[in-house]
Design an enzyme around this catalytic site. Structure first.
Site, PDB file in Angstrom:
ATOM      1  N   ASP A  50      53.941  48.111  74.870  1.00 58.76           N
ATOM      2  CA  ASP A  50      52.937  47.051  75.033  1.00 58.76           C
ATOM      3  C   ASP A  50      52.429  47.040  76.473  1.00 58.76           C
ATOM      4  O   ASP A  50      53.205  46.895  77.410  1.00 58.76           O
ATOM      5  CB  ASP A  50      53.568  45.695  74.698  1.00 58.76           C
ATOM      6  CG  ASP A  50      52.565  44.556  74.793  1.00 58.76           C
ATOM      7  OD1 ASP A  50      51.871  44.289  73.791  1.00 58.76           O
ATOM      8  OD2 ASP A  50      52.452  43.935  75.874  1.00 58.76           O
ATOM      9  N   TYR A  55      47.327  44.840  83.564  1.00 61.04           N
ATOM     10  CA  TYR A  55      48.625  45.106  84.201  1.00 61.04           C
ATOM     11  C   TYR A  55      48.496  46.161  85.296  1.00 61.04           C
ATOM     12  O   TYR A  55      49.395  46.342  86.098  1.00 61.04           O
ATOM     13  CB  TYR A  55      49.664  45.588  83.175  1.00 61.04           C
ATOM     14  CG  TYR A  55      50.002  44.607  82.086  1.00 61.04           C
ATOM     15  CD1 TYR A  55      49.471  43.305  82.068  1.00 61.04           C
ATOM     16  CD2 TYR A  55      50.852  44.969  81.047  1.00 61.04           C
ATOM     17  CE1 TYR A  55      49.789  42.425  81.048  1.00 61.04           C
ATOM     18  CE2 TYR A  55      51.174  44.089  80.021  1.00 61.04           C
ATOM     19  CZ  TYR A  55      50.628  42.820  80.025  1.00 61.04           C
ATOM     20  OH  TYR A  55      50.941  41.963  79.009  1.00 61.04           O
ATOM     21  N   LYS A  84      45.168  45.474  75.915  1.00 55.97           N
ATOM     22  CA  LYS A  84      44.498  44.178  75.783  1.00 55.97           C
ATOM     23  C   LYS A  84      43.234  44.160  76.630  1.00 55.97           C
ATOM     24  O   LYS A  84      43.209  44.694  77.738  1.00 55.97           O
ATOM     25  CB  LYS A  84      45.431  43.048  76.247  1.00 55.97           C
ATOM     26  CG  LYS A  84      46.768  43.035  75.546  1.00 55.97           C
ATOM     27  CD  LYS A  84      47.710  41.988  76.117  1.00 55.97           C
ATOM     28  CE  LYS A  84      49.123  42.186  75.606  1.00 55.97           C
ATOM     29  NZ  LYS A  84      49.897  43.167  76.371  1.00 55.97           N
ATOM     30  N   HIS A 117      41.819  37.865  74.129  1.00 54.88           N
ATOM     31  CA  HIS A 117      42.325  36.557  74.553  1.00 54.88           C
ATOM     32  C   HIS A 117      41.354  35.436  74.233  1.00 54.88           C
ATOM     33  O   HIS A 117      41.595  34.295  74.590  1.00 54.88           O
ATOM     34  CB  HIS A 117      42.572  36.563  76.066  1.00 54.88           C
ATOM     35  CG  HIS A 117      43.667  37.483  76.480  1.00 54.88           C
ATOM     36  ND1 HIS A 117      43.434  38.758  76.943  1.00 54.88           N
ATOM     37  CD2 HIS A 117      45.003  37.330  76.489  1.00 54.88           C
ATOM     38  CE1 HIS A 117      44.586  39.334  77.233  1.00 54.88           C
ATOM     39  NE2 HIS A 117      45.552  38.497  76.959  1.00 54.88           N
TER      40      HIS A 117
END
Length: 297
Positions: A50, A55, A84, A117
């Site tokens: 993940d 990040y 993401k 999100h």
């Protein structure tokens, strides 16, 4: 399929491994640690990795995965990779470009799961799936109302396969989990071991989850670590759980979550620890109309 790694079927027919390796890292941890930890995780048996554009370690994670493909440990199709969309790319026309940037950093043709999100970019996410850049699409940090908003969207082409949220024994998300199950959406837990280590986002005076005496007592009873008890709890509730660590011994230990079972009584004791406590409440976003944590669940 590798029996060590049990899988859950998603509502689009793909399969997600029930245990994942989380690659978020605090700023003070050097990026090279991510390469090392990801390689150790794959060697230990993790197949679900993940990550996220935000990040800032997708290059490192990609390097680690590709090196394990090159040495014959795994094939690309053995790895379930999640990325993401970051919030600066929410305008629909930017969604695919953000995913393409991630793919370029990873040096991959596709991701297995792409998460959003915010409800605004769903149409554009569906296009990424149609283009074959993402096999499955899901959401992160959505509450019930936001999920219903998406599920009731006219012309919805693909239902989100999962909702990735903070979930641990102090915040077990019981109601959200029941709602997701009723809609055939998998709940994916991050922060399952508490997240004290992240000084940037987490109040350092917050309770240390793994020091909880109930977890400690069950760890003794089952001759396992408190971390394994906390991970096993999620698996037995039907939650897909992410485990994060940079320590070789912890990474290798966390994969042993399939080797034992908690009793119904153990599960009840762990359920009773719930206090709806969030380590990552993202208060800086509380004024935003899409802030997800103001609702009960």
């Amino acid at each position: 399929m590798n029996s060590k790694h049990q899988y859950v079927e998603l509502n689009d027919g793909h399969f997600i491994p029930r245990l994942g390796f989380g690659t978020y890292k605090p700023q003070e941890v050097p990026n090279s640690k991510t390469i090392e930890a990801t390689k150790i995780a794959i060697e230990a048996g993790f197949r679900h990795i993940d990550c996220a554009y935000a990040y800032q370690v997708e290059e490192e994670v990609g390097l680690a995965i590709r090196s394990k493909i090159a040495d014959g440990t795994v094939k690309r199709e053995d790895i379930f990779y999640t990325s993401k969309l970051w919030s600066t790319f929410h305008r629909p026309e930017l969604v695919q470009s953000c995913l393409e940037k991630s793919l370029k950093k990873l040096n991959f043709d596709y991701v297995d799961l792409y998460l959003i999100h915010s409800p605004m970019e769903l149409k554009a996410m569906e296009k990424c799936k149609d283009a074959g850049l993402a096999k499955s699409i899901g959401v992160s940090n959505f509450n019930r109302r936001q999920l219903e908003m998406i599920l009731n969207k006219p012309g919805l082409k693909y239902k989100p396969v999962c909702n990735q949220v903070e979930c641990h024994v102090y915040h077990n998300q019981r109601k959200l989990l029941d709602f997701c199950k009723s809609k055939n959406i998998v709940l994916v837990a991050y922060g399952a071991l508490g997240t004290q280590r992240d000084k940037q986002w987490v109040d350092q005076s917050s309770p240390v989850l793994l020091d909880d005496p109930v977890l400690g007592a069950l760890a003794k009873k089952h001759k396992r670590s408190p971390a394994l008890i906390a991970l096993r709890y999620q698996l037995q509730r039907g939650v897909v759980v992410l485990a994060q660590s940079f320590k070789e011994n912890e990474i290798k230990e966390n994969i042993q979550v399939f080797d034992f079972e908690l009793t119904a009584e153990d599960m009840k004791d762990l359920d009773d620890l719930n206090r709806n406590y969030r380590y990552l409440a993202a208060e800086f976003g509380a004024d935003h109309p899409n802030y997800p944590f103001a609702d009960e669940y």
